[in-house]
Scaffold this motif. Sequence first.
Motif, PDB file in Angstrom:
ATOM      1  N   PRO A   1      16.131  -6.058 -28.127  1.00 12.18           N
ATOM      2  CA  PRO A   1      14.792  -5.808 -29.089  1.00 12.18           C
ATOM      3  C   PRO A   1      15.422  -5.515 -30.568  1.00 12.18           C
ATOM      4  CG  PRO A   1      14.366  -4.932 -27.183  1.00 12.18           C
ATOM      5  CD  PRO A   1      15.904  -5.092 -27.008  1.00 12.18           C
ATOM      6  N   ASP A   2      14.568  -5.936 -31.280  1.00 11.86           N
ATOM      7  CA  ASP A   2      14.788  -5.715 -32.974  1.00 11.86           C
ATOM      8  C   ASP A   2      15.107  -3.906 -33.081  1.00 11.86           C
ATOM      9  OD1 ASP A   2      14.924  -6.418 -35.837  1.00 11.86           O
ATOM     10  OD2 ASP A   2      13.319  -5.147 -35.659  1.00 11.86           O
ATOM     11  N   MET A   3      16.023  -3.733 -33.788  1.00 11.98           N
ATOM     12  CA  MET A   3      16.330  -2.294 -33.767  1.00 11.98           C
ATOM     13  C   MET A   3      15.176  -1.631 -34.712  1.00 11.98           C
ATOM     14  SD  MET A   3      20.260  -1.203 -33.806  1.00 11.98           S
ATOM     15  CE  MET A   3      20.791  -2.395 -34.871  1.00 11.98           C
ATOM     16  N   GLU A   4      14.850  -2.343 -35.664  1.00 10.88           N
ATOM     17  CA  GLU A   4      13.643  -1.838 -36.723  1.00 10.88           C
ATOM     18  C   GLU A   4      12.142  -1.571 -36.089  1.00 10.88           C
ATOM     19  OE1 GLU A   4      13.814  -0.058 -39.703  1.00 10.88           O
ATOM     20  OE2 GLU A   4      15.957  -0.625 -39.590  1.00 10.88           O
ATOM     21  N   GLU A   5      11.902  -2.597 -35.031  1.00 11.04           N
ATOM     22  CA  GLU A   5      10.737  -2.340 -34.170  1.00 11.04           C
ATOM     23  C   GLU A   5      10.939  -1.130 -33.454  1.00 11.04           C
ATOM     24  OE1 GLU A   5       8.450  -5.188 -30.950  1.00 11.04           O
ATOM     25  OE2 GLU A   5       9.582  -6.212 -32.737  1.00 11.04           O
ATOM     26  N   ASP A   6      12.134  -1.082 -32.701  1.00 11.24           N
ATOM     27  CA  ASP A   6      12.187  -0.027 -31.923  1.00 11.24           C
ATOM     28  C   ASP A   6      11.950   1.331 -32.504  1.00 11.24           C
ATOM     29  OD1 ASP A   6      12.812  -1.013 -29.257  1.00 11.24           O
ATOM     30  OD2 ASP A   6      15.084  -1.254 -29.501  1.00 11.24           O
ATOM     31  N   ARG A   7      12.550   1.389 -33.646  1.00  7.81           N
ATOM     32  CA  ARG A   7      12.211   2.547 -34.378  1.00  7.81           C
ATOM     33  C   ARG A   7      10.808   2.947 -34.533  1.00  7.81           C
ATOM     34  NH1 ARG A   7      14.904   6.051 -38.148  1.00  7.81           N
ATOM     35  NH2 ARG A   7      16.849   5.094 -38.068  1.00  7.81           N
ATOM     36  N   ARG A   8      10.019   1.811 -35.136  1.00  5.59           N
ATOM     37  CA  ARG A   8       8.910   2.176 -35.414  1.00  5.59           C
ATOM     38  C   ARG A   8       7.946   2.277 -34.234  1.00  5.59           C
ATOM     39  NH1 ARG A   8       9.906  -2.481 -38.726  1.00  5.59           N
ATOM     40  NH2 ARG A   8       9.069  -4.054 -37.192  1.00  5.59           N
ATOM     41  N   THR A   9       8.202   1.957 -33.007  1.00  5.94           N
ATOM     42  CA  THR A   9       7.763   2.224 -31.801  1.00  5.94           C
ATOM     43  C   THR A   9       7.974   3.766 -31.449  1.00  5.94           C
ATOM     44  OG1 THR A   9       7.734   0.104 -30.870  1.00  5.94           O
ATOM     45  CG2 THR A   9       7.595   1.735 -29.170  1.00  5.94           C
ATOM     46  N   ILE A  10       9.264   3.943 -31.385  1.00  2.84           N
ATOM     47  CA  ILE A  10       9.807   5.474 -31.130  1.00  2.84           C
ATOM     48  C   ILE A  10       9.003   6.500 -31.946  1.00  2.84           C
ATOM     49  CG2 ILE A  10      11.789   7.084 -31.195  1.00  2.84           C
ATOM     50  CD1 ILE A  10      13.559   4.567 -30.348  1.00  2.84           C
ATOM     51  N   GLU A  11       8.975   6.459 -33.134  1.00  3.26           N
ATOM     52  CA  GLU A  11       8.132   7.393 -33.993  1.00  3.26           C
ATOM     53  C   GLU A  11       6.788   7.069 -33.874  1.00  3.26           C
ATOM     54  OE1 GLU A  11       9.981   6.101 -38.086  1.00  3.26           O
ATOM     55  OE2 GLU A  11      11.893   7.285 -37.661  1.00  3.26           O
ATOM     56  N   ARG A  12       6.257   6.168 -33.826  1.00  3.14           N
ATOM     57  CA  ARG A  12       4.746   5.978 -33.469  1.00  3.14           C
ATOM     58  C   ARG A  12       4.392   6.687 -32.350  1.00  3.14           C
ATOM     59  NH1 ARG A  12       2.078   2.320 -30.903  1.00  3.14           N
ATOM     60  NH2 ARG A  12       3.898   0.780 -30.841  1.00  3.14           N
ATOM     61  N   LEU A  13       5.194   6.878 -31.205  1.00  2.00           N
ATOM     62  CA  LEU A  13       4.822   7.506 -30.072  1.00  2.00           C
ATOM     63  C   LEU A  13       5.086   9.139 -30.285  1.00  2.00           C
ATOM     64  CD1 LEU A  13       5.769   4.950 -27.438  1.00  2.00           C
ATOM     65  CD2 LEU A  13       3.556   5.440 -28.190  1.00  2.00           C
ATOM     66  N   GLY A  14       5.737   9.527 -31.362  1.00  2.00           N
ATOM     67  CA  GLY A  14       5.730  10.938 -31.428  1.00  2.00           C
ATOM     68  C   GLY A  14       7.154  11.472 -31.146  1.00  2.00           C
ATOM     69  N   PHE A  15       8.174  10.436 -30.784  1.00  2.00           N
ATOM     70  CA  PHE A  15       9.574  11.011 -30.637  1.00  2.00           C
ATOM     71  C   PHE A  15      10.187  11.067 -32.029  1.00  2.00           C
ATOM     72  CE2 PHE A  15       8.388   8.885 -26.692  1.00  2.00           C
ATOM     73  CZ  PHE A  15       9.064   9.757 -25.646  1.00  2.00           C
ATOM     74  N   ARG A  16      11.350  11.806 -32.218  1.00  3.45           N
ATOM     75  CA  ARG A  16      12.292  11.771 -33.007  1.00  3.45           C
ATOM     76  C   ARG A  16      13.504  11.047 -32.684  1.00  3.45           C
ATOM     77  NH1 ARG A  16      11.236  17.147 -32.031  1.00  3.45           N
ATOM     78  NH2 ARG A  16      13.584  17.377 -31.379  1.00  3.45           N
ATOM     79  N   MET A  17      13.783  10.127 -33.554  1.00  4.40           N
ATOM     80  CA  MET A  17      15.187   9.305 -33.292  1.00  4.40           C
ATOM     81  C   MET A  17      16.271   9.884 -34.216  1.00  4.40           C
ATOM     82  SD  MET A  17      15.545   5.196 -33.915  1.00  4.40           S
ATOM     83  CE  MET A  17      17.148   4.439 -33.853  1.00  4.40           C
TER      84      MET A  17
END
Length: 332
Positions: A316-332
Amino acid sequence: MSRLFLRRVKIMVKMELTKLKEKIENGYAVSFEEAVELSEMRDREALYALAGELRRYFLGDDFDTCSIMNARSGRCGEDCKWCAQSARYRTHAEVYPLVPLQSVVEQARYHASKGVRRFSLVTSGRTVSLADMKCIAEMYRTLKREVPIKLCASLGLLDKERLRLLRESGVERYHCNLETAPSFFPSLCTTHTVEHKMQTLAWAREAGLKLCSGGIIGMGETMRQRIELAFALRDLGADSIPVNVLNPIPGTPLEHTPPLTDEEILTTFALFRIINPRAHIRFAGGRSRILHIQEKAMRSGISAALVGNLLTTVGPDMEEDRRTIERLGFRM
């Protein structure tokens, strides 16, 4: 059944799971039979919620990310039925020797710039020669000096000397998947054993390395065997547990394996969390096949991911991953 009866059953189930959650938070380790009972629960949503609460209790909202580089590809002499890089199967996987240092540094630097926390070199084949190990150790020493990223390695079945070289070069964690339940492994690979893998992991811990070990689900194993794998990983004390979902590669013996259901996949993630509450349960290979349920999986115990491209498939695209991770309330 009346609605009132079903409501009472749900309340009772929730009360029992709340008690189990509190016991696990206080150090209790679930038994194999308890895990089997959980896998047979009718209220799957309650099971997923329990796993999510345990993830939050033990790991907070921290989301661990790692990336890999295929540092030597193809022509593997082993007969693992799932693997595109085995020389025994016609899979059209790329074949090349150990990659040059400059490529390694560039790849690691790129991943670090994207906020990825860990970087690992992965090589095909049963092991690496001592000559190649010395080259790889130099690569890691360079990365340690020049790139702000934590270092991992996945180089097959290694002896004490090679593992010691890795630790001295700056590697913190060694990866060697058990792949599947010990009882099921001999039906998938005959050229090495689970015991060989466990010995490598034991020597890695002896060398001062943390352990990353998981497996692939969907290779024909039963749910009980997935639970067996989760318990084997608990016994090893794995800090990171990558859970791959089989992506059947044309040309391999498993190319026509039917896919798991969404429920089987989510239940497996949840059980791995409940059995290994303190470990990072990690998205790994095959994630492109479960993108439609990945957000639910992240609420069901997942706390980490392998991001970017994989060994022989595109990730998967890394930028898309980042957006999903942060949108769900996680800290990357």
